[in-house]
Motif scaffolding. Structure first.
Motif, mmCIF file in Angstrom:
data_model
loop_
_atom_site.group_PDB
_atom_site.id
_atom_site.type_symbol
_atom_site.label_atom_id
_atom_site.label_comp_id
_atom_site.label_asym_id
_atom_site.label_seq_id
_atom_site.Cartn_x
_atom_site.Cartn_y
_atom_site.Cartn_z
ATOM 1 N N ARG A 154 0.766 -1.198 -0.147
ATOM 2 C CA ARG A 154 -0.034 0.068 0.100
ATOM 3 C C ARG A 154 0.900 1.247 0.071
ATOM 4 N N GLN A 155 1.891 1.195 0.699
ATOM 5 C CA GLN A 155 2.864 2.362 0.993
ATOM 6 C C GLN A 155 3.655 2.686 -0.413
ATOM 7 N N LEU A 156 3.870 1.314 -0.984
ATOM 8 C CA LEU A 156 4.634 1.723 -2.392
ATOM 9 C C LEU A 156 3.743 1.983 -3.462
ATOM 10 N N PHE A 157 2.501 1.576 -3.794
ATOM 11 C CA PHE A 157 1.901 1.593 -4.921
ATOM 12 C C PHE A 157 0.505 2.649 -4.673
ATOM 13 N N GLY A 158 0.235 3.190 -3.257
ATOM 14 C CA GLY A 158 -0.922 3.861 -3.113
ATOM 15 C C GLY A 158 -1.197 5.006 -4.035
ATOM 16 N N ASP A 159 -0.069 5.716 -4.470
ATOM 17 C CA ASP A 159 -0.311 6.946 -5.201
ATOM 18 C C ASP A 159 -0.926 6.351 -6.733
ATOM 19 N N VAL A 160 -0.529 5.071 -7.124
ATOM 20 C CA VAL A 160 -0.886 4.741 -8.316
ATOM 21 C C VAL A 160 -2.078 3.750 -8.628
ATOM 22 N N TYR A 161 -2.499 2.949 -7.524
ATOM 23 C CA TYR A 161 -3.643 2.013 -7.865
ATOM 24 C C TYR A 161 -4.539 2.168 -6.414
ATOM 25 N N ASP A 162 -5.874 2.361 -6.889
ATOM 26 C CA ASP A 162 -6.848 2.235 -5.600
ATOM 27 C C ASP A 162 -6.683 0.944 -5.042
ATOM 28 N N TRP A 163 -6.214 -0.133 -5.393
ATOM 29 C CA TRP A 163 -6.174 -1.468 -4.823
ATOM 30 C C TRP A 163 -4.965 -1.831 -4.258
ATOM 31 N N ALA A 164 -3.877 -0.890 -4.128
ATOM 32 C CA ALA A 164 -2.995 -1.025 -3.538
ATOM 33 C C ALA A 164 -2.916 -1.887 -2.089
ATOM 34 N N GLY A 165 -2.476 -2.718 -1.814
ATOM 35 C CA GLY A 165 -2.498 -3.064 -0.472
ATOM 36 C C GLY A 165 -3.336 -4.354 -0.375
ATOM 37 N N GLU A 166 -4.329 -4.376 -1.228
ATOM 38 C CA GLU A 166 -5.661 -5.383 -1.240
ATOM 39 C C GLU A 166 -4.960 -6.599 -1.993
ATOM 40 N N LEU A 167 -5.433 -7.889 -1.430
ATOM 41 C CA LEU A 167 -5.130 -9.191 -1.986
ATOM 42 C C LEU A 167 -6.012 -9.236 -3.166
ATOM 43 N N ARG A 168 -5.356 -9.759 -4.490
ATOM 44 C CA ARG A 168 -5.971 -9.712 -5.474
ATOM 45 C C ARG A 168 -7.143 -10.917 -5.639
ATOM 46 N N THR A 169 -8.133 -10.442 -6.382
ATOM 47 C CA THR A 169 -9.457 -11.230 -6.448
ATOM 48 C C THR A 169 -9.471 -12.062 -7.506
ATOM 49 N N VAL A 170 -8.428 -12.412 -8.553
ATOM 50 C CA VAL A 170 -8.533 -12.991 -9.745
ATOM 51 C C VAL A 170 -7.336 -13.923 -9.748
ATOM 52 N N ASP A 171 -7.225 -15.148 -10.162
ATOM 53 C CA ASP A 171 -6.254 -16.132 -10.445
ATOM 54 C C ASP A 171 -5.578 -15.583 -11.571
ATOM 55 N N ILE A 172 -4.274 -15.736 -11.473
ATOM 56 C CA ILE A 172 -3.318 -15.254 -12.344
ATOM 57 C C ILE A 172 -2.070 -16.333 -12.483
ATOM 58 N N SER A 173 -1.611 -16.318 -13.879
ATOM 59 C CA SER A 173 -0.600 -17.181 -14.190
ATOM 60 C C SER A 173 0.627 -16.337 -15.227
ATOM 61 N N LYS A 174 1.732 -16.883 -15.369
ATOM 62 C CA LYS A 174 2.563 -16.161 -16.101
ATOM 63 C C LYS A 174 3.587 -17.248 -16.542
#
Length: 200
Positions: free
Chosen positions: A65-85
């Motif tokens: 949240r501290q790192l990305f709070g200026d960029v994303y509303d969801w900073a610090g929140e656990l993701r709600t979608v499954d992801i792969s790479k």
């Protein structure tokens, strides 16, 4: 239909027209967003103070949240979608808190790695980092948040740490190997990054 950058399906985090992550800056270009994100998170990181243990998922969320709070509303929140790479599926959303608790519990059981000789510290950090990266609790910015957390863990354990000692491609391959619990390259990463005891 816009797919997320991990290729797993429709992504509610992305703008449906541009496919770029929704952001507080209103940017619709991925390169511009990446540059702004790097700049703002670097400034934010410079303002984050050392915090002693205990460390847990909530502490990692606070760092994110501290790192990305200026960029994303969801900073610090656990993701709600499954992801792969690149063929690697990260932890299912329903297991993020459970799996993270196991890893942090193991670190707590080892007294947050305090008092370990440097070789053991390197080994334990490699395993814990690799495993937490597989949890991948956030939609974006996992690596940067984890590195900040491990800075605090290593400093608390009494050692200096410098991430600039490792090339990005070495980081990437170390994380790929750790997917199958091969931590050799991750140990090499931490061996390069962890410095001398701070008391010296």
């Amino acid at each position: 239909m816009i797919l997320d950058k991990y290729g797993t399906g429709p992504d509610p985090y992305c703008d449906p027209q541009s496919g770029v992550l929704r952001n507080r800056l209103g940017l619709q270009d991925e390169a511009a967003l990446a540059a702004a994100e790097r700049a703002l998170s670097s400034i934010a990181a410079s303002r984050i103070e050392f915090a002693p243990p205990p460390y847990d998922l909530h502490a990692l969320q606070a760092l994110h949240r501290q790192l990305f709070g200026d960029v994303y509303d969801w900073a610090g929140e656990l993701r709600t979608v499954d992801i792969s790479k690149s063929g690697t599926r990260f932890c299912h959303v329903s297991r993020i808190a459970v799996e993270a608790a196991k890893i942090f519990g193991a670190l707590a059981g080892k007294n947050w790695l305090e008092g370990l000789a440097r070789p053991a510290l390197v080994r334990e950090c490699a395993v814990a980092y690799g495993d937490l990266n597989m949890v991948h609790p956030f939609r974006e910015g996992n690596g940067r948040a984890l590195r900040l957390l491990f800075e605090q863990i290593v400093i608390n354990a009494g050692h200096a740490i410098d991430w600039w000692q490792v090339r990005p491609e070495a980081w990437l391959q170390a994380n790929v190997d750790a997917v199958v619990c091969d931590y050799e390259r991750m140990e090499a990463v931490f061996d390069r990054c962890i410095g001398a005891p701070l008391s010296e």
